[in-house]
Scaffold this active site. Structure first.
Site, PDB file in Angstrom:
ATOM      1  N   CYS A  97       0.836  -1.210   0.000  1.00 14.72           N
ATOM      2  CA  CYS A  97       0.000   0.000   0.000  1.00 14.72           C
ATOM      3  C   CYS A  97       0.869   1.257   0.000  1.00 14.72           C
ATOM      4  O   CYS A  97       1.689   1.454   0.900  1.00 14.72           O
ATOM      5  CB  CYS A  97      -0.912  -0.011   1.224  1.00 14.72           C
ATOM      6  SG  CYS A  97      -1.769   1.554   1.520  1.00 14.72           S
TER       7      CYS A  97
ATOM      8  N   CYS B 286       0.553   3.382   3.140  1.00 13.57           N
ATOM      9  CA  CYS B 286       1.310   2.794   4.262  1.00 13.57           C
ATOM     10  C   CYS B 286       2.785   3.128   4.114  1.00 13.57           C
ATOM     11  O   CYS B 286       3.462   3.496   5.082  1.00 13.57           O
ATOM     12  CB  CYS B 286       1.111   1.282   4.306  1.00 13.57           C
ATOM     13  SG  CYS B 286      -0.600   0.739   4.535  1.00 13.57           S
TER      14      CYS B 286
END
Length: 447
Positions: free
Chosen positions: A367, A370
């Site tokens: 991600c 993230c």
């Protein structure tokens, strides 16, 4: 050095333009500069002074966030001067050039000067630069009549690192931790005051991390004014320029360069981590030479590392870190962060009277949001070390995702949960501002 250059195109008939007039040239109709065997569009665009339009008449409104991919495609074949002018026009005082003392960076300043627009320049002083670099700072400030905005690492963080690991720990465990303290965190603070920044990245600089950088993009790693994803725009005006053509431009314009270049240094960083390259070596082999030459990023441009490279286990440190859940490259790697297993977080959920409060991020290594908050989360974990609040991570993708959605309030990645000492259910962090200070404020309200 030649005192004139040959310019041809629709706007100007073939003739020699004196160097003094060339330096004062502004952007206008497309022209081409001859560079060896081929003609390059990158070097400059010019109009005669009588044909220049007032800046206010040509100014365009800022492009919406959703249009940056379209804008990158539009500017793919544009010259660095045109790209620089577009960036400064769109963002004004909200944009700054990141000056890292290499050839590309001083070229950016020269291009900014040629646009005739006001511009800002900032630089990171890690405290470990070569003496030649400090002298070059002074040369550039005097040449362009500017004041470089210097950013410095936090003294207590540097002191803690050196006291615990010594001055040269990076030779043993990689440069990432030192770069995070001396470069990434100061850069993060600088960028929080900007809407956009300009870098000297080129596609041919690093075969493993910069081959596909766009001309302009929503920054994948840092946040700007206002915070949150999409709050910072990153410009790379020389992305498509070959290194030798950068040098041709600097010589033509008689631009001063760092004296380390004449000693064999091509890519210049901190003194302990930079050395001259040998004939035939790639320029990035002079940086962190004890690590993998194909994946050398200090963290300033970590977003360059593709998901494919991450799945292959390559990180910004030139090393590998494989996640035990699915074999992919892991993130949030720090001794201050506890890696929670499925039974571990289930036990944490069951506890109604915890001995310590916990902050846990639910994440997926692939991600990009993230990845963008990784440095901030590690910074937060280190600040909370010994405070009575544990910081953890739980990889919640794959077959763990249904459990995380049902039991841990997972909506999207990353989801951040705070487990208070005396509450049965965790509290979900509601904001998209994921910098260390915002998370600390969130925790302080709930203790």
């Amino acid at each position: 050095m030649a005192s004139a250059i040959s310019i041809s195109g629709n706007a100007l008939s073939s003739r020699s333009l004196p160097l003094k007039e060339f330096r004062a040239a502004q952007i206008g109709p497309v022209v081409q500069v001859s560079a060896g065997r081929r003609s390059r569009r990158w070097a400059v665009r010019a109009v005669e002074p009588t044909r220049m339009a007032p800046a206010a008449a040509t100014a365009e409104p800022p492009v919406a966030e959703a249009d940056y991919e379209k804008l990158a495609a539009e500017l793919e074949r544009a010259s660095p001067l045109e790209i620089m002018d577009r960036a400064l026009d769109m963002f004004g005082d909200g944009i700054a050039i990141a000056f890292r003392v290499g050839a590309e960076d001083v070229a950016l300043i020269e291009y900014a000067k040629l646009t005739g627009r006001p511009f800002r320049v900032f630089s990171l002083d890690t405290g470990r630069l070569n003496p030649e670099t400090y002298k070059f700072f002074d040369t550039v400030e005097k040449r362009y009549d500017i004041h470089i905005e210097y950013m410095f690492p936090e003294a207590d963080e540097v002191q803690a690192l050196v006291r615990s690991k010594g001055l040269f720990s990076f030779y043993e465990d990689g440069h990432q931790e030192c770069c995070r303290v001396r470069k990434v965190r100061p850069l993060r603070k600088a960028l929080r005051g900007l809407k956009a920044w300009i870098t000297g990245q080129r596609k041919d600089q690093s075969p493993g991390t910069r081959a596909h950088i766009p001309i302009v993009q929503v920054d994948p790693s840092f946040e700007g004014v206002g915070g949150g994803p999409g709050s910072l725009i990153k410009w790379n005006p020389v992305a498509n320029v070959d290194g030798k053509d950068v040098w041709n431009f600097l010589r033509t314009m008689d631009v001063p360069v760092n004296s380390l270049h004449s000693q064999g240094y091509v890519s210049i960083g901190c003194e302990p981590c930079t050395r001259p390259v040998l004939p035939g070596q790639h320029e990035r082999e002079g940086r962190w030479w004890w690590e993998d030459a194909k994946a050398k990023e200090c963290g300033l441009h970590k977003g360059n590392i593709s998901q494919e490279a991450q799945k292959a286990g390559v990180n910004g440190n030139g090393t590998t870190s494989i996640n035990s859940v699915n074999g992919t490259h892991d993130i949030f790697e720090s001794q201050a962060i506890v890696n929670l297993s499925r039974p571990g977080i289930e036990n944490l959920l069951k506890l109604e009277n915890r001995k310590e409060a916990w902050l846990v991020v639910l994440y997926a290594p692939w991600c990009r949001f993230c990845q963008a908050m990784e440095s901030s989360y590690i910074e937060l974990a280190e600040k909370l070390s010994g405070s009575g609040i544990k910081v953890g991570k739980f990889q919640a993708d794959g077959d763990r995702k249904p459990f995380a959605q049902q039991e841990l309030q997972l909506g999207s990645f990353p989801t951040i949960l705070f487990f208070p000492k005396h509450a049965s259910r965790p509290i979900k962090y509601p904001s998209e501002k994921r910098d260390a200070d915002s998370l600390l404020e969130f925790i302080s309200f709930l203790q």
